[in-house]
Write a protein that holds these residues in place. Structure first.
Motif, PDB file in Angstrom:
ATOM      1  N   MET A 156       0.843  -1.191   0.000  1.00  0.00           N
ATOM      2  CA  MET A 156       0.000   0.000   0.000  1.00  0.00           C
ATOM      3  C   MET A 156       0.882   1.247   0.000  1.00  0.00           C
ATOM      4  N   ILE A 157       0.394   2.296  -0.694  1.00  0.00           N
ATOM      5  CA  ILE A 157       1.189   3.508  -0.840  1.00  0.00           C
ATOM      6  C   ILE A 157       1.499   4.152   0.512  1.00  0.00           C
ATOM      7  N   ASN A 158       0.552   4.135   1.447  1.00  0.00           N
ATOM      8  CA  ASN A 158       0.783   4.824   2.721  1.00  0.00           C
ATOM      9  C   ASN A 158       1.805   4.121   3.609  1.00  0.00           C
ATOM     10  N   LYS A 159       2.300   2.945   3.200  1.00  0.00           N
ATOM     11  CA  LYS A 159       3.334   2.248   3.957  1.00  0.00           C
ATOM     12  C   LYS A 159       4.682   2.257   3.241  1.00  0.00           C
ATOM     13  N   LEU A 160       4.758   2.968   2.109  1.00  0.00           N
ATOM     14  CA  LEU A 160       5.993   3.003   1.329  1.00  0.00           C
ATOM     15  C   LEU A 160       7.018   3.944   1.925  1.00  0.00           C
ATOM     16  N   ARG A 161       8.285   3.686   1.608  1.00  0.00           N
ATOM     17  CA  ARG A 161       9.383   4.607   1.870  1.00  0.00           C
ATOM     18  C   ARG A 161      10.141   4.760   0.555  1.00  0.00           C
ATOM     19  N   GLY A 162      10.623   5.960   0.288  1.00  0.00           N
ATOM     20  CA  GLY A 162      11.414   6.164  -0.922  1.00  0.00           C
ATOM     21  C   GLY A 162      10.555   6.382  -2.157  1.00  0.00           C
ATOM     22  N   LYS A 163      11.113   5.990  -3.308  1.00  0.00           N
ATOM     23  CA  LYS A 163      10.464   6.261  -4.588  1.00  0.00           C
ATOM     24  C   LYS A 163       9.102   5.574  -4.705  1.00  0.00           C
ATOM     25  N   LEU A 164       8.188   6.229  -5.408  1.00  0.00           N
ATOM     26  CA  LEU A 164       6.905   5.601  -5.709  1.00  0.00           C
ATOM     27  C   LEU A 164       7.113   4.504  -6.749  1.00  0.00           C
ATOM     28  N   PRO A 165       6.325   3.434  -6.700  1.00  0.00           N
ATOM     29  CA  PRO A 165       6.472   2.334  -7.655  1.00  0.00           C
ATOM     30  C   PRO A 165       6.218   2.801  -9.090  1.00  0.00           C
ATOM     31  N   PRO A 166       6.936   2.229 -10.070  1.00  0.00           N
ATOM     32  CA  PRO A 166       6.773   2.646 -11.469  1.00  0.00           C
ATOM     33  C   PRO A 166       5.335   2.596 -11.971  1.00  0.00           C
ATOM     34  N   GLU A 167       4.615   1.540 -11.646  1.00  0.00           N
ATOM     35  CA  GLU A 167       3.242   1.417 -12.152  1.00  0.00           C
ATOM     36  C   GLU A 167       2.340   2.492 -11.572  1.00  0.00           C
ATOM     37  N   PHE A 168       2.542   2.811 -10.297  1.00  0.00           N
ATOM     38  CA  PHE A 168       1.748   3.869  -9.673  1.00  0.00           C
ATOM     39  C   PHE A 168       2.061   5.219 -10.314  1.00  0.00           C
ATOM     40  N   LEU A 169       3.337   5.467 -10.597  1.00  0.00           N
ATOM     41  CA  LEU A 169       3.715   6.709 -11.279  1.00  0.00           C
ATOM     42  C   LEU A 169       3.023   6.831 -12.622  1.00  0.00           C
ATOM     43  N   LYS A 170       3.115   5.762 -13.403  1.00  0.00           N
ATOM     44  CA  LYS A 170       2.533   5.801 -14.754  1.00  0.00           C
ATOM     45  C   LYS A 170       1.022   5.958 -14.730  1.00  0.00           C
ATOM     46  N   GLU A 171       0.374   5.153 -13.917  1.00  0.00           N
ATOM     47  CA  GLU A 171      -1.087   5.073 -13.970  1.00  0.00           C
ATOM     48  C   GLU A 171      -1.785   6.157 -13.159  1.00  0.00           C
ATOM     49  N   GLU A 172      -1.184   6.587 -12.050  1.00  0.00           N
ATOM     50  CA  GLU A 172      -1.871   7.514 -11.163  1.00  0.00           C
ATOM     51  C   GLU A 172      -1.278   8.925 -11.157  1.00  0.00           C
ATOM     52  N   VAL A 173       0.040   9.021 -11.170  1.00  0.00           N
ATOM     53  CA  VAL A 173       0.673  10.338 -11.065  1.00  0.00           C
ATOM     54  C   VAL A 173       0.750  11.029 -12.422  1.00  0.00           C
ATOM     55  N   PHE A 174       1.380  10.384 -13.405  1.00  0.00           N
ATOM     56  CA  PHE A 174       1.526  11.010 -14.719  1.00  0.00           C
ATOM     57  C   PHE A 174       0.177  11.356 -15.345  1.00  0.00           C
ATOM     58  N   SER A 175      -0.831  10.528 -15.094  1.00  0.00           N
ATOM     59  CA  SER A 175      -2.145  10.755 -15.704  1.00  0.00           C
ATOM     60  C   SER A 175      -2.828  12.010 -15.180  1.00  0.00           C
ATOM     61  N   ARG A 176      -2.358  12.529 -14.046  1.00  0.00           N
ATOM     62  CA  ARG A 176      -2.956  13.726 -13.452  1.00  0.00           C
ATOM     63  C   ARG A 176      -2.189  15.002 -13.786  1.00  0.00           C
ATOM     64  N   LEU A 177      -1.123  14.878 -14.557  1.00  0.00           N
ATOM     65  CA  LEU A 177      -0.269  16.031 -14.851  1.00  0.00           C
ATOM     66  C   LEU A 177      -0.372  16.441 -16.321  1.00  0.00           C
ATOM     67  N   PRO A 178      -0.225  17.736 -16.614  1.00  0.00           N
ATOM     68  CA  PRO A 178      -0.255  18.206 -18.003  1.00  0.00           C
ATOM     69  C   PRO A 178       1.085  17.949 -18.690  1.00  0.00           C
ATOM     70  N   LEU A 179       1.290  16.752 -19.192  1.00  0.00           N
ATOM     71  CA  LEU A 179       2.560  16.387 -19.812  1.00  0.00           C
ATOM     72  C   LEU A 179       2.680  17.018 -21.205  1.00  0.00           C
ATOM     73  N   PRO A 180       3.914  17.275 -21.653  1.00  0.00           N
ATOM     74  CA  PRO A 180       4.132  18.063 -22.876  1.00  0.00           C
ATOM     75  C   PRO A 180       4.020  17.256 -24.165  1.00  0.00           C
ATOM     76  N   SER A 181       2.904  16.585 -24.373  1.00  0.00           N
ATOM     77  CA  SER A 181       2.773  15.723 -25.543  1.00  0.00           C
ATOM     78  C   SER A 181       2.721  16.494 -26.854  1.00  0.00           C
ATOM     79  N   LYS A 182       2.310  17.763 -26.812  1.00  0.00           N
ATOM     80  CA  LYS A 182       2.171  18.540 -28.048  1.00  0.00           C
ATOM     81  C   LYS A 182       3.238  19.626 -28.200  1.00  0.00           C
ATOM     82  N   ASP A 183       4.169  19.669 -27.292  1.00  0.00           N
ATOM     83  CA  ASP A 183       5.234  20.669 -27.350  1.00  0.00           C
ATOM     84  C   ASP A 183       6.452  20.031 -28.009  1.00  0.00           C
ATOM     85  N   GLU A 184       6.699  20.395 -29.270  1.00  0.00           N
ATOM     86  CA  GLU A 184       7.771  19.768 -30.031  1.00  0.00           C
ATOM     87  C   GLU A 184       9.156  20.123 -29.503  1.00  0.00           C
ATOM     88  N   ARG A 185       9.247  21.141 -28.651  1.00  0.00           N
ATOM     89  CA  ARG A 185      10.544  21.505 -28.089  1.00  0.00           C
ATOM     90  C   ARG A 185      10.987  20.522 -27.011  1.00  0.00           C
TER      91      ARG A 185
END
Length: 350
Positions: free
Chosen positions: A1-30
């Motif tokens: 469970m996330i509330n018992k973790l120490r250190g980095k968040l797990p890769p799958e949680f980052l991809k599925e939960e964190v990145f999905s909530r952020l405005p990532l630069p998919s259309k910025d060619e720079r």
């Protein structure tokens, strides 16, 4: 469970939960490379040059947080094959920190920056209410014409590692837990030598050699999670598996003694100071020789394989260990067991 973790968040949680909530630069060619698992720095196109940018906090560095903040952030620029030029450190000082404590960390940042040839171009300082330990967060930047990505490693590449494993973790623990280690039988001389590993944390020199070397496909800085976590991140980013041999991973005697006294696995202990390089098999020995001519130890510790073949560590006793799960750094485990004290590295649960 996330509330018992120490250190980095797990890769799958980052991809599925964190990145999905952020405005990532998919259309910025720079933006050539934005947030991605295992990647060390963002890459932005600026005219004819590429800007590498990375931010990193040091929360478990204790009295060495200033040194580590510069080296850890700058190493992630160096792994792109780019020389770090500019730094923006953010100092969050604990409530009750005195002038000597504050200036000590500032001096560490200044000296470390000078050693790698970088300048401080901005940042922030504050004493943070209710904060029980000092935190330094540094953003590092550099420019180049060509950059490497962690995710460009190829099946069949050999994995070259520089220096020895767990240099950073050994330096931190010998400083933060000196009394406990002395009670476990380690001499003051061993602890003195171990604490000086902090001076070897930069991977700038070997990164510049590898970046100019034909056949190098990827580099990565193994920080939290140690050598094992670093190899796992390189493989994950590249869609590959790996086979790593414990008996090929060099370990200093001071690290062995610290890990033995605290019952730690050095392969899982934070390892800034080492560099992981994925290189074409036919070029690996030549690369090792080039790095060692510069006075830096280099070793071939394993290979990258098809993802379906797994992520495997072959232990000294012949056991095959599955290394596909996220790696909890031994530093978090051992510091989490210590009583809190002013200015010390925190229990990551807090």
């Amino acid at each position: 469970m996330i509330n018992k973790l120490r250190g980095k968040l797990p890769p799958e949680f980052l991809k599925e939960e964190v990145f999905s909530r952020l405005p990532l630069p998919s259309k910025d060619e720079r933006v050539i490379l934005g947030p991605a698992i295992g990647e060390d720095a963002a890459i932005i196109k600026l005219g004819d040059e590429l800007l590498a940018v990375h931010s990193d906090p040091v929360t478990g560095g204790g009295k060495l947080a200033g040194w580590l903040s510069v080296y850890v952030a700058s190493n992630d620029i160096a792994t792109r094959g780019v020389r770090p030029l500019w730094l923006l450190p953010v100092f969050l000082f604990r409530e009750g920190a005195d002038e000597s404590e504050i200036l000590g960390l500032v001096d560490q940042v200044g000296e470390a920056a000078g050693r790698i040839g970088a300048t401080v171009i901005g940042g922030h300082t504050e004493v943070t209410p209710k904060l029980g330990f000092n935190i330094v967060v540094t953003t590092a930047m550099g420019v180049g014409k060509r950059v490497l990505r962690t995710g460009d490693a190829r099946k069949g590449d050999l994995i070259v590692m520089t220096k020895e494993c767990a240099l950073e973790g050994t330096a931190i623990l010998s400083s933060e837990l000196s009394e406990r280690l002395t009670s476990e039988g380690l001499s003051r001389e061993v602890l003195r030598r171990a604490s000086r590993f902090i001076e070897e944390i930069s991977v700038l020199e070997e990164s510049m050699i590898a970046a100019s070397f034909n056949g190098v496909h990827s580099m990565h800085d193994p920080t939290e999670g140690g050598i094992l976590g670093g190899v796992q991140e390189m493989a994950f980013a590249s869609g590959l598996g790996f086979r790593v041999y414990e008996d090929r991973i060099p370990i200093r005697e001071e690290t062995r003694e610290v890990c033995r006294a605290l019952s730690l696995d050095p392969l899982r202990l934070i390892s800034s100071g080492s560099l992981l390089i994925a290189v074409e098999r036919s070029k690996a020995e030549e690369l090792v020789s080039a790095i060692e001519r510069a006075g830096v130890r280099a070793s071939i510790i394993g290979e990258l394989i098809d993802r379906r073949e797994g992520m495997i560590v072959l232990r000294r006793d012949g056991r095959e260990e599955d290394a596909s799960d996220p790696v909890l750094d031994e530093l978090w485990r051992i510091l989490g067991d210590q009583p809190a004290r002013e200015g010390a590295a925190p229990d990551p649960k807090d």
